[in-house]
Design an enzyme around this catalytic site. Structure first.
Site: not given
Length: 471
Positions: A100, A326
């Site tokens: 992330s 993401d």
């Protein structure tokens, strides 16, 4: 102003010839984008369902369709042809599978960095994060999330740091930079009683004029004319389904949609506009645990935040809304079988996450007690044999590893048992390299190509807002 001429004559290329603007030769899009052609995005709302595999998006839409007769807000935008849509490559600098921090840094800094870092390249080079660029351009900027506000995804839009784990430092960096709204969890990184250095970071925020709110009522009552720091949990916020099943949590913890609405109210009157990141961070945490109730209900909560953002943008007509993830995680999906419909519908009766259930089990629990706990939370018990398997993880006979599985709970084993009654399967307990869904609504959406790299969004946001890349 012609946005293409603006950027051709401006300084979009100041980072070097290798960082070309991927939108210069953009062909015309269908009517969804053409309605905004050459209109400036005064505001940007960037919504991220962290760790959302395509199967998660699919299941949330099916869940809502079968329960309410109406699907998700996200897919309704597709059905109504109101957005520009693309697939996005999510790789980091050192892996086709991003984490992330690198995923958010690709958006934040416009350059791919190694997993684990925040806008810092392999040789220590720093890339100015996009929310700082917009602050320098005169806009307000903020982030809201369901995990610590110092966590990887909000941090990737805001700061430079060698390590995503430096959350105490990140809490202080936000203060030094001077953002306008920061809300989520993370008391552990602000409170003098918990921080390793015993520094009272809350006091520093208050001294700089920030309002500090610690529960839902305080957030709702906060003054929209002052910077706002909201910290509603020691670490991450509770999962949506657990919050819903607890009167105390419902009263004290805001939803992601409520935080989104409050952040917009705080910043919407600013003459130069605002930028806001909204993250459903616990979708990712639930996927790491193969916890269908955690993933599904938090994805639905994210979908409610989408509605808040799009409703505002529809009235405002100067706001670009970006909706994406993401990376994928665990790739869940509904598995074919005779009882697939009824099995999947049984999740409508769940009252708690697997995390909540497995935390109720103790080493001294009996088989009958385990079966009753699961029956109460899932609407159906596990077999005696499966209850004994679950208990074996509490007697030291077995243990299970996994990210965010601090207590070594049997997440994978329990999810495999549930598959027989909910028809949801998982391929792993970690991130995947899927190309992911990306949707845009509002001015700037006409710039979107059908297939992009994650770094492309950095330049698209600057171009949509007509902010030169000179900082």
């Amino acid at each position: 102003m012609d946005r293409r001429k603006f950027f051709r004559n401006g300084s979009l290329f100041t980072l070097g010839a290798t960082l070309l603007n991927p939108f210069e030769s953009r062909a015309l899009l269908p009517a969804t984008g053409e309605a905004y052609k050459n209109k400036k995005a005064k505001n940007i709302i960037f919504l991220v369902s962290d760790g959302m595999s395509s199967g998660t998006l699919n299941m949330a839409d099916l869940y809502l369709s079968r329960k309410t007769g109406k699907g998700s807000n996200w897919l309704q935008l597709y059905k109504d042809q109101r957005v520009s849509r693309a697939l996005m490559d999510t790789a980091s600098a050192n892996s086709v599978v991003t984490d992330s921090s690198a995923g958010s840094s690709a958006w934040g800094g416009g350059v791919r960095v190694n997993n684990g870092s925040l806008n810092v390249g392999p040789s220590g080079e720093k890339y100015l994060p996009i929310w700082q660029k917009f602050k320098k351009a005169g806009k307000m900027a903020g982030c809201v999330t369901t995990v610590p506000v110092t966590h990887a995804t909000p941090a990737g839009f805001c700061v430079n740091n060698n390590s995503r784990g430096a959350q105490e430092e990140i809490a202080e960096e936000y203060h030094a930079i001077g953002f306008d709204v920061m809300m989520g969890g993370g008391n552990n990184y602000f409170s003098a009683a918990v921080r390793k250095d015993k520094k009272d970071v809350y006091a520093a925020y208050k001294a700089k004029g920030w309002q500090v709110v610690r529960n839902r009522n305080e957030m709702m009552a906060a003054d929209n004319n002052k910077p706002l720091l909201g910290v509603f949990a020691d670490d991450a916020l509770p999962y949506s389904i657990d919050r819903r099943s607890s009167r105390e949590l419902t009263d004290t913890t805001p939803t992601l949609a409520e935080m989104t609405g409050k952040a917009i109210d705080r910043m919407k009157g600013h003459k130069n506009g605002f930028v806001l990141q909204v993250e459903a961070g616990k979708v990712d945490w639930g996927a790491h645990a193969n916890d269908i109730a955690a993933v599904l209900y938090d994805q639905v909560a994210f979908d409610e935040a989408i509605k808040v953002a799009v409703d505002f943008a529809e009235k405002d007509k100067e706001t670009l809304v970006i909706i994406t993830t993401d990376h994928g995680n665990a790739n869940p999906g509904i598995i074919y079988g005779r009882d697939a419909n009824a099995n999947f519908d049984s999740i409508q009766n769940y009252t708690h996450t697997n995390e909540w259930i497995l935390n109720q089990v103790k080493p001294g629990s009996t088989v009958a007690q385990v079966r009753e706990m699961i029956s109460s939370a899932n609407g159906a018990p596990v077999s005696e044999e499966n209850a004994k398997v679950i208990l074996s993880y509490y007697d030291g006979l077995q243990k299970e590893e996994g990210l965010y599985n601090y207590k070594k709970l049997p997440f994978r084993a329990f999810a495999e048992m549930q598959k027989a009654t909910n028809s949801v399967g998982w391929i792993s307990m970690d991130h995947s390299a899927d190309y992911v869904e990306l949707a845009m609504f509002g001015p700037g959406s006409e710039l979107l190509k059908p297939f992009v790299k994650n770094t492309d969004l950095h330049y698209l946001m600057l171009q949509a807002a007509e902010v030169e890349n000179k900082f």
